[in-house]
Write a protein that holds these residues in place. Structure first.
Motif, mmCIF file in Angstrom:
data_model
loop_
_atom_site.group_PDB
_atom_site.id
_atom_site.type_symbol
_atom_site.label_atom_id
_atom_site.label_comp_id
_atom_site.label_asym_id
_atom_site.label_seq_id
_atom_site.Cartn_x
_atom_site.Cartn_y
_atom_site.Cartn_z
ATOM 1 N N LEU A 1 0.964 -2.650 6.433
ATOM 2 C CA LEU A 1 -0.379 -3.165 6.171
ATOM 3 C C LEU A 1 -0.878 -2.912 4.747
ATOM 4 O O LEU A 1 -1.865 -3.520 4.333
ATOM 5 C CB LEU A 1 -1.377 -2.546 7.147
ATOM 6 N N TYR B 1 -1.807 -5.868 2.361
ATOM 7 C CA TYR B 1 -2.975 -6.601 2.845
ATOM 8 C C TYR B 1 -4.259 -5.786 2.662
ATOM 9 O O TYR B 1 -5.313 -6.349 2.346
ATOM 10 C CB TYR B 1 -2.788 -6.986 4.306
ATOM 11 N N TRP C 1 3.392 -7.299 -2.073
ATOM 12 C CA TRP C 1 3.790 -8.244 -1.026
ATOM 13 C C TRP C 1 4.959 -9.118 -1.477
ATOM 14 O O TRP C 1 5.923 -9.325 -0.735
ATOM 15 C CB TRP C 1 2.584 -9.102 -0.649
#
Length: 75
Positions: free
Chosen positions: A10, A13, A53
């Motif tokens: 996570l 994000y 990412w």
């Protein structure tokens, strides 16, 4: 220090969410130095999340294409 896998997955994000929130705060707040600080930190956080990412995506794509068998196993 190791962190659990769900939190690790996570992180990009969360960085992007924090960056977008700080950019929105910079746009809404008219407090001079705070607005500028939110803008810089928000942009860096958003960019850091995007880079993280993209790097993970590229690494996982390359690992999926890589033949993990050793050369000795191919004979």
């Amino acid at each position: 220090m190791w962190i659990s896998r769900p939190i690790y997955e996570l992180l990009p994000y969360l960085y992007m969410l924090a960056g977008a929130g700080l950019l929105a705060a910079a746009w809404l707040v008219d407090a001079g130095i705070w607005s500028s600080l939110f803008l810089v930190v928000g942009a860096l956080s958003l960019m850091g999340g995007l880079v993280l990412w993209l790097r993970r995506k590229d690494y996982r794509t390359k690992q999926a294409e890589y033949d993990s068998r050793s050369l000795d196993d191919k004979i």
